[in-house]
Design a protein around this motif. Sequence first.
Motif, mmCIF file in Angstrom:
data_model
loop_
_atom_site.group_PDB
_atom_site.id
_atom_site.type_symbol
_atom_site.label_atom_id
_atom_site.label_comp_id
_atom_site.label_asym_id
_atom_site.label_seq_id
_atom_site.Cartn_x
_atom_site.Cartn_y
_atom_site.Cartn_z
ATOM 1 N N ILE A 12 0.840 -1.201 0.000
ATOM 2 C CA ILE A 12 0.000 0.000 0.000
ATOM 3 C C ILE A 12 0.877 1.253 0.000
ATOM 4 C CG2 ILE A 12 -1.620 1.373 1.377
ATOM 5 C CD1 ILE A 12 -2.889 -1.309 2.246
ATOM 6 N N ARG A 13 1.911 1.271 0.837
ATOM 7 C CA ARG A 13 2.809 2.433 0.888
ATOM 8 C C ARG A 13 3.495 2.671 -0.443
ATOM 9 N NH1 ARG A 13 6.372 0.393 4.945
ATOM 10 N NH2 ARG A 13 7.937 1.495 3.714
ATOM 11 N N LEU A 14 4.021 1.607 -1.048
ATOM 12 C CA LEU A 14 4.732 1.762 -2.323
ATOM 13 C C LEU A 14 3.799 2.206 -3.444
ATOM 14 C CD1 LEU A 14 7.119 -1.338 -2.222
ATOM 15 C CD2 LEU A 14 7.677 1.060 -1.720
ATOM 16 N N THR A 15 2.574 1.692 -3.423
ATOM 17 C CA THR A 15 1.601 2.061 -4.458
ATOM 18 C C THR A 15 1.165 3.514 -4.305
ATOM 19 O OG1 THR A 15 0.817 -0.225 -4.543
ATOM 20 C CG2 THR A 15 -0.608 1.462 -5.509
ATOM 21 N N LEU A 16 0.724 3.892 -3.113
ATOM 22 C CA LEU A 16 0.276 5.268 -2.876
ATOM 23 C C LEU A 16 1.421 6.250 -3.110
ATOM 24 C CD1 LEU A 16 -1.739 7.417 -1.869
ATOM 25 C CD2 LEU A 16 -0.953 6.883 0.456
ATOM 26 N N GLY A 17 2.544 6.007 -2.472
ATOM 27 C CA GLY A 17 3.668 6.930 -2.585
ATOM 28 C C GLY A 17 4.221 6.998 -3.987
ATOM 29 N N GLY A 18 4.364 5.844 -4.630
ATOM 30 C CA GLY A 18 4.918 5.811 -5.975
ATOM 31 C C GLY A 18 4.044 6.515 -6.993
ATOM 32 N N LEU A 19 2.760 6.244 -6.949
ATOM 33 C CA LEU A 19 1.857 6.872 -7.917
ATOM 34 C C LEU A 19 1.708 8.374 -7.674
ATOM 35 C CD1 LEU A 19 -0.901 4.127 -8.263
ATOM 36 C CD2 LEU A 19 0.939 4.673 -9.871
ATOM 37 N N MET A 20 1.680 8.784 -6.407
ATOM 38 C CA MET A 20 1.573 10.213 -6.104
ATOM 39 C C MET A 20 2.859 10.942 -6.489
ATOM 40 S SD MET A 20 -0.151 12.784 -5.092
ATOM 41 C CE MET A 20 -1.582 12.216 -4.223
ATOM 42 N N LEU A 21 3.978 10.277 -6.329
ATOM 43 C CA LEU A 21 5.265 10.890 -6.661
ATOM 44 C C LEU A 21 5.333 11.296 -8.137
ATOM 45 C CD1 LEU A 21 7.960 11.623 -5.336
ATOM 46 C CD2 LEU A 21 8.770 9.334 -5.919
ATOM 47 N N PHE A 22 4.736 10.510 -9.029
ATOM 48 C CA PHE A 22 4.716 10.878 -10.451
ATOM 49 C C PHE A 22 4.039 12.231 -10.661
ATOM 50 C CE2 PHE A 22 5.070 6.189 -11.240
ATOM 51 C CZ PHE A 22 6.290 6.234 -11.909
ATOM 52 N N HIS A 23 2.977 12.501 -9.906
ATOM 53 C CA HIS A 23 2.284 13.788 -10.028
ATOM 54 C C HIS A 23 3.192 14.934 -9.569
ATOM 55 C CE1 HIS A 23 -1.770 12.315 -11.069
ATOM 56 N NE2 HIS A 23 -1.342 11.229 -10.452
ATOM 57 N N GLY A 24 3.923 14.691 -8.481
ATOM 58 C CA GLY A 24 4.845 15.704 -7.989
ATOM 59 C C GLY A 24 5.979 15.978 -8.964
ATOM 60 N N ILE A 25 6.518 14.923 -9.556
ATOM 61 C CA ILE A 25 7.597 15.084 -10.535
ATOM 62 C C ILE A 25 7.101 15.867 -11.750
ATOM 63 C CG2 ILE A 25 9.090 13.836 -12.149
ATOM 64 C CD1 ILE A 25 9.314 11.649 -9.924
ATOM 65 N N ALA A 26 5.884 15.584 -12.182
ATOM 66 C CA ALA A 26 5.310 16.321 -13.318
ATOM 67 C C ALA A 26 5.204 17.806 -12.998
ATOM 68 C CB ALA A 26 3.947 15.750 -13.688
ATOM 69 N N LYS A 27 4.800 18.130 -11.780
ATOM 70 C CA LYS A 27 4.694 19.548 -11.401
ATOM 71 C C LYS A 27 6.066 20.178 -11.246
ATOM 72 C CE LYS A 27 0.092 19.227 -9.502
ATOM 73 N NZ LYS A 27 -0.171 17.821 -9.789
ATOM 74 N N LEU A 28 7.039 19.384 -10.834
ATOM 75 C CA LEU A 28 8.403 19.886 -10.735
ATOM 76 C C LEU A 28 8.935 20.237 -12.123
ATOM 77 C CD1 LEU A 28 10.528 20.293 -8.490
ATOM 78 C CD2 LEU A 28 11.336 17.989 -8.964
ATOM 79 N N ILE A 54 5.010 19.702 -1.151
ATOM 80 C CA ILE A 54 4.997 18.973 0.122
ATOM 81 C C ILE A 54 4.100 17.745 -0.014
ATOM 82 C CG2 ILE A 54 4.298 19.067 2.554
ATOM 83 C CD1 ILE A 54 5.068 22.092 2.443
ATOM 84 N N GLY A 55 2.915 17.935 -0.586
ATOM 85 C CA GLY A 55 1.947 16.845 -0.694
ATOM 86 C C GLY A 55 2.229 15.853 -1.798
ATOM 87 N N GLU A 56 3.023 16.256 -2.812
ATOM 88 C CA GLU A 56 3.233 15.366 -3.952
ATOM 89 C C GLU A 56 4.689 14.954 -4.170
ATOM 90 O OE1 GLU A 56 1.182 16.698 -7.476
ATOM 91 O OE2 GLU A 56 -0.693 16.981 -6.376
ATOM 92 N N LEU A 57 5.597 15.483 -3.395
ATOM 93 C CA LEU A 57 7.001 15.037 -3.457
ATOM 94 C C LEU A 57 7.493 14.559 -2.090
ATOM 95 C CD1 LEU A 57 8.723 17.683 -5.783
ATOM 96 C CD2 LEU A 57 8.264 15.297 -6.298
ATOM 97 N N LEU A 58 7.468 15.450 -1.106
ATOM 98 C CA LEU A 58 7.972 15.109 0.219
ATOM 99 C C LEU A 58 7.135 14.010 0.882
ATOM 100 C CD1 LEU A 58 9.919 15.610 2.562
ATOM 101 C CD2 LEU A 58 8.348 17.389 3.361
ATOM 102 N N ALA A 59 5.835 14.206 0.939
ATOM 103 C CA ALA A 59 4.959 13.229 1.610
ATOM 104 C C ALA A 59 5.023 11.847 0.962
ATOM 105 C CB ALA A 59 3.521 13.757 1.657
ATOM 106 N N PRO A 60 4.998 11.738 -0.370
ATOM 107 C CA PRO A 60 5.136 10.410 -0.963
ATOM 108 C C PRO A 60 6.460 9.726 -0.625
ATOM 109 C CG PRO A 60 4.252 11.910 -2.578
ATOM 110 C CD PRO A 60 4.652 12.734 -1.389
ATOM 111 N N LEU A 61 7.537 10.503 -0.568
ATOM 112 C CA LEU A 61 8.822 9.912 -0.181
ATOM 113 C C LEU A 61 8.781 9.415 1.255
ATOM 114 C CD1 LEU A 61 11.305 12.390 -1.923
ATOM 115 C CD2 LEU A 61 10.825 9.996 -2.542
ATOM 116 N N MET A 62 8.142 10.162 2.130
ATOM 117 C CA MET A 62 7.973 9.726 3.516
ATOM 118 C C MET A 62 7.205 8.405 3.575
ATOM 119 S SD MET A 62 6.998 13.421 5.203
ATOM 120 C CE MET A 62 6.731 12.836 6.872
ATOM 121 N N VAL A 63 6.144 8.325 2.789
ATOM 122 C CA VAL A 63 5.303 7.125 2.766
ATOM 123 C C VAL A 63 6.072 5.938 2.190
ATOM 124 C CG1 VAL A 63 3.255 6.120 1.664
ATOM 125 C CG2 VAL A 63 3.103 8.357 2.776
#
Length: 128
Positions: A12-28, A54-63
């Motif tokens: 669950i952590r890898l799925t949520l964090g990994g998929l959300m991280l793509f959104h953060g990278i796109a915004k970056l 914070i919500g799409e890069l930092l938080a996903p990495l934490m998760v």
Amino acid sequence: MLDNADLGKLIIRLTLGGLMLFHGIAKLIHGVGFIEGQLAGLGIPAIFAYGVFIGELLAPLMVILGYQTRIGALLIAFNMLVAIALVHGHELLALGSSGGWALELQGFFLFTAIALVFLGPGRYKLKN
């Protein structure tokens, strides 16, 4: 020996964090101009758009890492509530073209993050 519950939490952590991280990278890569415009339209200073990192890069990495997972998941949940309020509110009760809920992706991120707030990281994590 592997514990099924802890392995499930890791997935669950890898799925949520990994998929959300793509959104953060796109915004970056592409910037947060769209979010700045949405906030400005509501009279909110555009600088708050950078909070998305914070919500799409930092938080996903934490998760993903299992470091302060509950806090990271709470940040993702808050991020999704803001995204729904700013951009997707009109779709709250709508169906998509394939017949599913129009906010399936946002709902997945929101409710999975809330589940992780309650479940915690499990055993496979960085030591806090």
